[in-house]
Design a protein around this motif. Structure first.
Motif, PDB file in Angstrom:
ATOM      1  N   ALA A   8       0.190 -18.296  -6.010  1.00 40.59           N
ATOM      2  CA  ALA A   8       1.424 -18.119  -5.245  1.00 40.59           C
ATOM      3  C   ALA A   8       2.278 -19.382  -5.301  1.00 40.59           C
ATOM      4  CB  ALA A   8       1.096 -17.757  -3.800  1.00 40.59           C
ATOM      5  N   ALA A  31       3.668 -12.015   0.560  1.00 44.06           N
ATOM      6  CA  ALA A  31       3.095 -10.914  -0.230  1.00 44.06           C
ATOM      7  C   ALA A  31       3.661 -10.913  -1.643  1.00 44.06           C
ATOM      8  CB  ALA A  31       3.388  -9.583   0.465  1.00 44.06           C
ATOM      9  N   VAL A  32       4.963 -11.143  -1.759  1.00 46.56           N
ATOM     10  CA  VAL A  32       5.600 -11.099  -3.078  1.00 46.56           C
ATOM     11  C   VAL A  32       5.070 -12.231  -3.961  1.00 46.56           C
ATOM     12  CG1 VAL A  32       7.794 -11.414  -4.288  1.00 46.56           C
ATOM     13  CG2 VAL A  32       7.655  -9.840  -2.352  1.00 46.56           C
ATOM     14  N   LYS A  34       2.236 -13.691  -3.810  1.00 46.71           N
ATOM     15  CA  LYS A  34       0.860 -13.357  -4.192  1.00 46.71           C
ATOM     16  C   LYS A  34       0.856 -12.312  -5.305  1.00 46.71           C
ATOM     17  CE  LYS A  34      -3.114 -10.889  -2.175  1.00 46.71           C
ATOM     18  NZ  LYS A  34      -3.969 -11.112  -3.309  1.00 46.71           N
ATOM     19  N   VAL A  35       1.680 -11.302  -5.132  1.00 46.10           N
ATOM     20  CA  VAL A  35       1.733 -10.214  -6.112  1.00 46.10           C
ATOM     21  C   VAL A  35       2.201 -10.736  -7.468  1.00 46.10           C
ATOM     22  CG1 VAL A  35       3.049  -8.141  -6.703  1.00 46.10           C
ATOM     23  CG2 VAL A  35       1.942  -8.334  -4.465  1.00 46.10           C
ATOM     24  N   ASP A  38      -0.600 -12.480  -9.046  1.00 42.29           N
ATOM     25  CA  ASP A  38      -1.622 -11.520  -9.502  1.00 42.29           C
ATOM     26  C   ASP A  38      -1.172 -10.794 -10.771  1.00 42.29           C
ATOM     27  OD1 ASP A  38      -3.097 -12.283  -7.371  1.00 42.29           O
ATOM     28  OD2 ASP A  38      -2.913 -10.395  -6.242  1.00 42.29           O
ATOM     29  N   GLN A 178      -0.603  -7.017   5.243  1.00 40.88           N
ATOM     30  CA  GLN A 178      -1.013  -7.726   4.032  1.00 40.88           C
ATOM     31  C   GLN A 178      -2.159  -7.035   3.296  1.00 40.88           C
ATOM     32  OE1 GLN A 178       0.726 -10.402   2.730  1.00 40.88           O
ATOM     33  NE2 GLN A 178       2.198 -10.193   4.382  1.00 40.88           N
ATOM     34  N   PRO A 182       0.951  -5.685  -0.557  1.00 41.10           N
ATOM     35  CA  PRO A 182       0.793  -6.197  -1.927  1.00 41.10           C
ATOM     36  C   PRO A 182       0.424  -5.098  -2.931  1.00 41.10           C
ATOM     37  CG  PRO A 182      -0.264  -7.678  -0.378  1.00 41.10           C
ATOM     38  CD  PRO A 182       0.118  -6.460   0.401  1.00 41.10           C
ATOM     39  N   GLU A 183      -0.452  -4.189  -2.522  1.00 42.58           N
ATOM     40  CA  GLU A 183      -0.853  -3.111  -3.431  1.00 42.58           C
ATOM     41  C   GLU A 183       0.339  -2.219  -3.773  1.00 42.58           C
ATOM     42  OE1 GLU A 183      -3.515  -2.865  -5.276  1.00 42.58           O
ATOM     43  OE2 GLU A 183      -3.946  -4.804  -4.303  1.00 42.58           O
ATOM     44  N   LEU A 185       3.485  -3.112  -3.727  1.00 42.81           N
ATOM     45  CA  LEU A 185       4.393  -3.876  -4.587  1.00 42.81           C
ATOM     46  C   LEU A 185       3.901  -3.870  -6.027  1.00 42.81           C
ATOM     47  CD1 LEU A 185       5.199  -6.938  -2.270  1.00 42.81           C
ATOM     48  CD2 LEU A 185       6.642  -4.933  -2.721  1.00 42.81           C
ATOM     49  N   LYS A 186       2.597  -3.989  -6.188  1.00 44.97           N
ATOM     50  CA  LYS A 186       2.027  -3.969  -7.545  1.00 44.97           C
ATOM     51  C   LYS A 186       2.269  -2.618  -8.213  1.00 44.97           C
ATOM     52  CE  LYS A 186      -1.601  -7.193  -6.815  1.00 44.97           C
ATOM     53  NZ  LYS A 186      -3.020  -7.354  -6.533  1.00 44.97           N
TER      54      LYS A 186
END
Ligand code: SF4
Lengths: 332, 618
Positions: A8, A31-32, A34-35, A38, A178, A182-183, A185-186
């Motif tokens: 991140a 979250a963004v 992190k995404v 990832d 959270q 994130p899921e 967004l992915k």
């Protein structure tokens, strides 16, 4: 391609974040970042385009390419960017004023065109940056500086509008979830074509708790259904409630399993069904939960894929230009 | 049959003329008058003649037949010599019906010939046109009248081909074309070739149009109508073609991508008369990307997005379109991105007269944004120049990293002329420098010392991720800044960047006429032909009048003040209420006079001459 794992931090700029303390935008930013890490695309291959509003400050805090444009027009600017640079991963960020009021037209059209963009609507049901006026998603009767006696406008259902506009990916989540956001967004990023994510975001200053307890750890499970493809639409602290289709009202209604319906009667989610997605998006009535998750995902050819072949051609070289200029010219 | 009582053609003499000839066709929107004009042009171009056309049509797509408000007209002036305007008045008018006669008779020269279709001069036709009595009965005053039953003759001519009555009546325009080609000694072959191609799929229509064309031609021959054929023009060795302002602009846009190596991204929303440009570009296809946006704002914003992505964004529209794009133009000024916005001006305010021409958007283009948002404004003077101006616009936009506005107008967009095709090999190189700055001290508002342009780094470039936007930024870091001194500095920087453009461009020069003397006529844009011709005429008559025509309206070119100082009086001629005049007055404190007309129509040379005369005598 990307050998080095990203974190991140790789997506964090040196700019001081200027949202109000406690604003839901912080959680979304987290979250963004992190995404993005990832997903692992290097920062220079990612671009964030925003309009105007609290949410629209987003690009300044991400160390990707970023363009903070004008109110409501981010989707239009991003369309031009994506069509010119199809290899970039382009995200559009805006609030409910940006996406649904001043820029409503662009939202509709970017979705129906199915340009491969990830659109994140930060819905806080209020105008934050202009100091608290009611917005296109505010509930009727919202008291605000511009509606001291309560607003008269009925709110837009953003997910339903997106579905009605022809979006092929529509999802909902909330800022502080959270374990969910994130899921989602992915999934949105992985979807080819326009993906629309409505994120319920708390404006702690002007519209605190507008979406009730949906992000609340204890109360949340009773008011939120997390829709998952192929899974039954079940909710409740003890997963004791579910959704069944009510033929009398021609819509879904919440029931207590075993009491009002058997487990088998509970509807299953099918994210490829537009009809189901609309029904879940607009569900209301006594005790009706809020449906989060991917409401609809049915990929189709993107705008670019539908364009004729010559549209993708490179600039003409001089000899091709010469032919073009001569056209029907008489040469004597 | 020729009705001898109504026709008097004895005054027409056969001659080979050096004088320019002006022909005007007028009929219902559905009569195919514009197509007729275009085909006449085809023939004139084939003879290497010079010409200038003026399609004058209503906004209604198909107004009720026979009414005056549905009349569409097409005027062409042709000659062996240079032709710069469609001509003040017609030598010959061909009126397809009474309404066409009524609305167009004033466009005919004293002593000119008026040809009407007798078949339409019945009770109904006259009534629809608002005539109480047949205007032919009293004669047409100074004009000569030739009344032919074109309807009947066309029907007879196409009878064999088997087309239905509707299609047969539609062939009238080809009958008229045949007649006019005879009258001016022009060749039918290019038209026949076109018919062969165009109607290959409908052999009966093909046959009918050809039969009508030949019948009209034969009619002229049998009636021994005088032939007035233009002298042979000087032979041109370069390739040439017929071009409208719209087509020239489309080619210019296509050339930008080729010469800059950047993709050209053309975004627009349909609006009259600019839509024709979208059609022309969509047809070219290769090398250009067209995007029909959901509205004007989306159009310009998508263009900005494309420019941000390293393409050249171009967005065109007319009048109201530019009004809607002002906020986005401000963003392009602040973000310092190259962008070309074209405004094909039309008569306003509001919807105004969408198909009619005007130059009343100049001040909007120069100043019409909130905040201090200077940007360059250019205007082509002729249909052919619509090509060159696009290359200029692109060069300036790329070199100075700025949006540029190009002001064309309805008249230029539709007018056609003979265009010498430029040699693609000799066109300028527009490729931007793609040298990357030093990565360590990089920020997006680092500037070139000379042009003051910021560096243009395209998203996707490793090592240079950055954010830009509409918020004010610190001049030395590119970060958001509310510092008062910084804002003052940035405003000055952006203004200086635009001002410096005129240092790199050639200075103003007298176009025609005297270099010094009594009156300097300053004009811009599509009025070029009328102003130049008027000044040429005055110059020949011995008056010390000069003509200065501006293509760069902002920043104004160097040297205007000097030129103006050599004349006793300065008059600014434009189709508005004094936009350029205000700029000239305020920039140079010159007491410039005004020559204005805002009628939706181009200047008439005679009117311009008369006004300059008045000024000379004052
Ligand atoms: S006003 Fe509301 S939305 Fe805006 S930053 Fe503050 S808390 Fe967040």
């Amino acid at each position: 391609m990307n050998e080095i794992a990203l974190s991140a931090k790789d997506f964090t700029t040196d700019q001081e974040v200027r949202w109000c303390p406690g604003c839901g935008d912080y959680a979304i930013l987290k979250a963004v970042r992190k995404v993005l890490a990832d997903i692992g695309r290097p920062p220079h291959e990612v671009a964030f385009v925003s309009g105007i509003g609290c949410a629209a400050r987003f690009p300044y805090y991400l160390s990707t390419y970023g363009f903070h444009t004008i109110h409501g027009r981010a989707a239009a600017v991003a369309s031009g960017l994506k069509l010119a640079r199809p290899e970039l991963d382009v995200w559009v960020v805006g609030g409910d004023g940006d996406f649904l009021s001043i820029g409503g037209n662009h939202t509709i059209h970017v979705l129906r065109r199915n340009i491969d963009l990830n659109l994140l609507l930060f819905n806080n049901a209020i105008y934050g940056l202009t100091k608290g006026q009611y917005s296109p998603t505010s509930a009727i009767g919202t008291r605000s500086p511009s509606s001291p006696e309560g607003s008269a406008d009925s709110p837009i259902n953003a997910a339903s509008l997106a579905l009605g506009s022809g979006a092929r990916f529509v999802a909902r989540s909330a800022d502080t979830l959270q374990d969910h956001l994130p899921e989602i967004l992915k999934r949105a990023q992985a979807h080819k074509g326009a993906s629309f994510v409505e994120i319920f975001q708390n404006c702690i200053v002007y519209n605190d708790n507008a979406f009730g307890p949906i992000t609340d750890k204890t109360a949340g499970p009773d008011v939120v259904v997390r829709a998952e493809h192929g899974e039954p639409l079940i909710f409740g602290k003890d997963r004791e409630k579910g959704l069944v289709f009510d033929p009398e009202r021609n819509q879904f209604k919440p029931v207590v399993i075993g009491d009002e319906a058997t487990r088998d009667q509970i509807a299953h989610h099918d994210e490829t069904s537009l009809t189901l997605a609309q029904a879940l998006a607009v569900m209301d009535g006594p005790g009706a939960p809020m449906v989060l998750g991917v409401l609809y995902c049915a990929p189709e050819a993107t705008y670019r894929e539908r364009l004729p072949e010559n549209y993708r051609t490179k600039p003409l070289d001089r000899s091709a230009l010469s032919d073009l200029l001569l056209g029907a010219a008489a040469s004597r | 049959m020729l009705d001898k009582t109504k026709n008097d053609t004895t005054k027409i003499e056969a001659k080979r003329t050096q004088e320019p000839i002006v022909v005007r066709f007028a009929g219902d929107s559905g009569d195919g008058v514009q197509l007729l004009g275009a085909q006449f042009v085809r023939s004139a171009a084939d003879s290497e003649l010079n010409f200038f056309t003026f399609p004058d049509y209503p906004a209604e797509i198909r107004a009720p037949a026979g009414t005056t408000f549905g009349i569409s007209a097409f005027q062409i002036q042709f000659n062996s010599d240079t032709v710069l305007t469609p001509g003040d008045a017609a030598d010959v008018l061909i009126a397809f019906n009474p309404a066409a006669l009524k609305t167009n008779l004033t466009e005919v020269k004293t002593g000119g010939l008026v040809v009407v279709d007798e078949g339409t001069f019945n009770k109904r036709g006259l009534k629809k046109a608002g005539y109480d009595a047949d205007p032919r009965d009293a004669g047409l005053g100074e004009h000569q009248l030739l009344s032919i039953d074109i309807s009947k003759r066309t029907l007879e001519a196409v009878a064999e081909t088997g087309v239905g009555r509707k299609q047969a009546v539609m062939a009238r325009n080809f009958w008229v074309l045949g007649l006019v080609l005879w009258m001016y000694g022009q060749n039918r072959k290019p038209v026949n070739n076109w018919i062969d191609k165009k109607f290959a799929k409908t052999p009966d229509v093909l046959a009918a149009n050809k039969a009508a064309l030949n019948a009209g031609h034969a009619y002229g021959e049998t009636m021994e109508l005088a032939v007035q054929s233009p002298a042979s023009p000087l032979h041109v060795s370069e390739p040439y073609r017929v071009i409208t302002g719209t087509d020239a602009m489309a080619l210019g846009i296509a050339a930008i991508s080729s010469l800059s190596g950047l993709e050209t991204f053309y975004c627009s929303y349909p609006i009259t008369p600019a839509s024709a440009l979208l059609h022309a570009l969509a047809k070219i296809g290769s090398g250009i990307r067209t995007f029909q946006a959901e509205d004007e704002i989306a159009a310009v914003c998508a263009a900005i997005g494309a420019s941000y992505g390293g393409a050249i964004g171009v967005s065109a529209g007319s009048g109201p379109s530019l009004a809607l794009k002002t906020e986005a133009l401000g963003l392009a000024v602040a973000a310092e991105l190259p962008l070309i916005v074209i405004n094909v001006q039309r008569a306003g305010p509001s919807t105004g007269m969408p198909t009619k021409t005007e130059q009343a958007d100049l001040l909007m283009a120069v100043f019409g944004r909130h905040g201090e948002a200077p940007l360059p404004v250019l205007a082509p003077a002729t249909p052919g120049e619509c090509f060159d101006i696009m290359l200029d616009a692109a060069k300036i936009a790329i070199e100075a990293m700025t949006p540029v506005i190009v002001l064309s107008d309805a008249y230029l967009a539709n007018a056609a002329e003979k265009w010498i095709v430029p040699d693609a090999e000799k066109l300028p190189d527009l490729r931007p420098s793609r040298d990357l700055p030093d990565e360590s001290n990089y920020h997006p508002y680092l500037r070139d010392d000379v042009t003051l342009a910021r560096n243009w780094i395209i998203p996707g470039t490793p090592g240079f991720v950055h954010r830009i936007g509409g918020l004010e930024k610190a001049h030395d870091s590119g970060d958001i800044s509310y510092d008062p001194n910084n804002h003052d500095k940035m405003v000055a920087l952006r203004a200086e960047k635009i001002a410096r453009i005129s240092e790199r461009c050639p200075p103003a020069e007298i176009e025609t006429g005297a270099e010094e003397g009594d009156v300097l006529v300053i004009g811009w844009g599509s009025t070029y032909g009328a102003l130049k011709t008027a000044v040429d005429n005055l110059d020949e008559a011995g008056h010390a009048v000069g003509h200065l025509h501006l293509r760069r309206l902002w920043p104004l070119p160097r040297g205007i003040e000097k030129i103006a100082s050599r004349f006793k009086k300065v008059i600014v001629a434009e189709l508005n209420h004094g936009h350029l005049r205000r700029l000239i007055r305020s920039e140079y404190l010159i007491p410039a006079e005004a020559l204005n007309r805002v009628s939706g129509q181009p200047f008439k040379i005679a009117d311009v001459e008369a006004e300059i005369h008045q000024l000379l005598n004052r």
